[in-house]
Design a protein around this motif. Structure first.
Motif, PDB file in Angstrom:
ATOM      1  N   ARG A 272       0.851  -1.194   0.000  1.00  0.00           N
ATOM      2  CA  ARG A 272       0.000   0.000   0.000  1.00  0.00           C
ATOM      3  C   ARG A 272       0.882   1.237   0.000  1.00  0.00           C
ATOM      4  N   GLY A 273       0.370   2.323  -0.535  1.00  0.00           N
ATOM      5  CA  GLY A 273       1.192   3.521  -0.541  1.00  0.00           C
ATOM      6  C   GLY A 273       0.430   4.768  -0.913  1.00  0.00           C
ATOM      7  N   CYS A 274       1.147   5.893  -0.824  1.00  0.00           N
ATOM      8  CA  CYS A 274       0.593   7.192  -1.176  1.00  0.00           C
ATOM      9  C   CYS A 274       1.722   8.084  -1.683  1.00  0.00           C
ATOM     10  N   ALA A 275       1.326   9.137  -2.366  1.00  0.00           N
ATOM     11  CA  ALA A 275       2.295  10.109  -2.887  1.00  0.00           C
ATOM     12  C   ALA A 275       2.514  11.214  -1.861  1.00  0.00           C
ATOM     13  N   LEU A 276       3.727  11.759  -1.869  1.00  0.00           N
ATOM     14  CA  LEU A 276       4.115  12.812  -0.936  1.00  0.00           C
ATOM     15  C   LEU A 276       4.729  13.988  -1.691  1.00  0.00           C
ATOM     16  N   SER A 277       4.660  15.125  -1.070  1.00  0.00           N
ATOM     17  CA  SER A 277       5.442  16.272  -1.494  1.00  0.00           C
ATOM     18  C   SER A 277       6.454  16.505  -0.375  1.00  0.00           C
ATOM     19  N   ILE A 278       7.726  16.269  -0.662  1.00  0.00           N
ATOM     20  CA  ILE A 278       8.774  16.471   0.339  1.00  0.00           C
ATOM     21  C   ILE A 278       9.075  17.973   0.364  1.00  0.00           C
ATOM     22  N   ASP A 279       8.808  18.594   1.504  1.00  0.00           N
ATOM     23  CA  ASP A 279       8.903  20.047   1.618  1.00  0.00           C
ATOM     24  C   ASP A 279      10.242  20.534   2.160  1.00  0.00           C
ATOM     25  N   ALA A 280      10.877  19.745   3.010  1.00  0.00           N
ATOM     26  CA  ALA A 280      12.130  20.174   3.646  1.00  0.00           C
ATOM     27  C   ALA A 280      12.934  18.939   4.027  1.00  0.00           C
ATOM     28  N   LEU A 281      14.252  19.072   4.001  1.00  0.00           N
ATOM     29  CA  LEU A 281      15.140  17.970   4.362  1.00  0.00           C
ATOM     30  C   LEU A 281      16.400  18.526   5.010  1.00  0.00           C
ATOM     31  N   ALA A 282      16.780  17.942   6.118  1.00  0.00           N
ATOM     32  CA  ALA A 282      18.014  18.330   6.809  1.00  0.00           C
ATOM     33  C   ALA A 282      19.204  17.618   6.160  1.00  0.00           C
TER      34      ALA A 282
ATOM     35  N   LEU B 273      13.004  21.875  13.595  1.00  0.00           N
ATOM     36  CA  LEU B 273      13.540  21.435  12.302  1.00  0.00           C
ATOM     37  C   LEU B 273      13.805  22.608  11.357  1.00  0.00           C
ATOM     38  N   ARG B 274      12.986  23.623  11.432  1.00  0.00           N
ATOM     39  CA  ARG B 274      13.020  24.733  10.464  1.00  0.00           C
ATOM     40  C   ARG B 274      14.432  25.289  10.212  1.00  0.00           C
ATOM     41  N   PRO B 275      15.243  25.626  11.236  1.00  0.00           N
ATOM     42  CA  PRO B 275      16.543  26.245  10.937  1.00  0.00           C
ATOM     43  C   PRO B 275      17.579  25.283  10.345  1.00  0.00           C
ATOM     44  N   MET B 276      17.363  23.998  10.460  1.00  0.00           N
ATOM     45  CA  MET B 276      18.373  23.067   9.949  1.00  0.00           C
ATOM     46  C   MET B 276      17.978  22.378   8.652  1.00  0.00           C
ATOM     47  N   ALA B 277      16.737  22.521   8.232  1.00  0.00           N
ATOM     48  CA  ALA B 277      16.274  21.856   7.018  1.00  0.00           C
ATOM     49  C   ALA B 277      16.214  22.851   5.870  1.00  0.00           C
ATOM     50  N   GLY B 278      16.582  22.360   4.706  1.00  0.00           N
ATOM     51  CA  GLY B 278      16.530  23.194   3.512  1.00  0.00           C
ATOM     52  C   GLY B 278      15.763  22.474   2.427  1.00  0.00           C
ATOM     53  N   SER B 279      16.028  22.856   1.214  1.00  0.00           N
ATOM     54  CA  SER B 279      15.390  22.236   0.062  1.00  0.00           C
ATOM     55  C   SER B 279      15.815  20.767  -0.020  1.00  0.00           C
ATOM     56  N   PRO B 280      14.882  19.872  -0.299  1.00  0.00           N
ATOM     57  CA  PRO B 280      15.263  18.464  -0.443  1.00  0.00           C
ATOM     58  C   PRO B 280      16.344  18.256  -1.497  1.00  0.00           C
TER      59      PRO B 280
ATOM     60  N   GLU C 149      18.888  20.001  -2.120  1.00  0.00           N
ATOM     61  CA  GLU C 149      20.212  20.314  -1.556  1.00  0.00           C
ATOM     62  C   GLU C 149      20.847  19.106  -0.873  1.00  0.00           C
ATOM     63  N   HIS C 150      20.021  18.268  -0.226  1.00  0.00           N
ATOM     64  CA  HIS C 150      20.562  17.243   0.667  1.00  0.00           C
ATOM     65  C   HIS C 150      20.256  15.805   0.252  1.00  0.00           C
ATOM     66  N   LEU C 151      19.408  15.625  -0.745  1.00  0.00           N
ATOM     67  CA  LEU C 151      18.991  14.277  -1.139  1.00  0.00           C
ATOM     68  C   LEU C 151      20.178  13.393  -1.517  1.00  0.00           C
ATOM     69  N   GLY C 152      21.140  13.939  -2.236  1.00  0.00           N
ATOM     70  CA  GLY C 152      22.275  13.149  -2.707  1.00  0.00           C
ATOM     71  C   GLY C 152      23.011  12.420  -1.606  1.00  0.00           C
TER      72      GLY C 152
END
Length: 169
Positions: free
Chosen positions: A89-99, A146-153, A155-158
């Protein structure tokens, strides 16, 4: 009805990499009421357990990102297999921020302040599920931390993908 916020609990680096790169979440067949209640617009605070990256003595469980649910949870045409487990089972997401990798909000020091953990002595038992519903107060505390340490996904996904690729199967 207003949106809910959940801790999305991920305990394996390949699962984290899949969720982040695919912008989807897959759930096991095991029936869980919180999975069945997940709705479009709900917020997910993405939590990586301390064992997710293979070294629980060094790594700490951290809230690493934020996502929004953008589709209902449905049966998948083809189940997803990650780390020898099947997720039908699953669903789609919008990843908004990533540390950045190995950063994020460490959860353990905050447990005594969070409604989600009524007994801080056994807090980790509440993390043995895919989702843990958070009170508005808990969500605000974790979101603000989380806000001050997370940026655009992007930037950090790699770094998450590199770590998953390096992990033996």
């Amino acid at each position: 009805m207003s949106a809910s916020t959940y801790l999305l609990i991920l305990g394996e680096v390949r699962a984290i990499a899949w969720v982040l790169s695919e912008s989807r979440m897959a759930f096991p067949r095991t029936p869980r009421s919180e999975v069945n209640q997940l709705a479009v617009g709900d917020e997910l605070l993405i939590y990586a357990t301390r064992g997710a990256f293979g070294n629980p003595t060094r790594d700490r469980g951290r809230v690493i990102g934020r996502a929004t649910v953008i589709s209902t949870v449905t049966e998948l045409d083809e189940p997803v297999e990650i780390a020898r487990r099947e997720f039908p089972r699953g669903c789609a997401l919008s990843i908004d921020a990533l540390a950045p990798f190995r950063s994020g909000v460490e959860l353990q020091p905050l447990v005594e302040y969070l409604d989600a953990f009524p007994d801080p002595k056994v807090w980790s038992v509440r993390l043995r599920r895919p989702l843990l519903r958070l009170s508005e107060r808990d969500a605000n505390l974790l979101r603000e931390a989380l806000r001050p340490m997370a940026g655009s996904p992007d930037e950090h996904l790699g770094s998450y993908l590199d770590r998953a690729a390096a992990r033996p199967t």
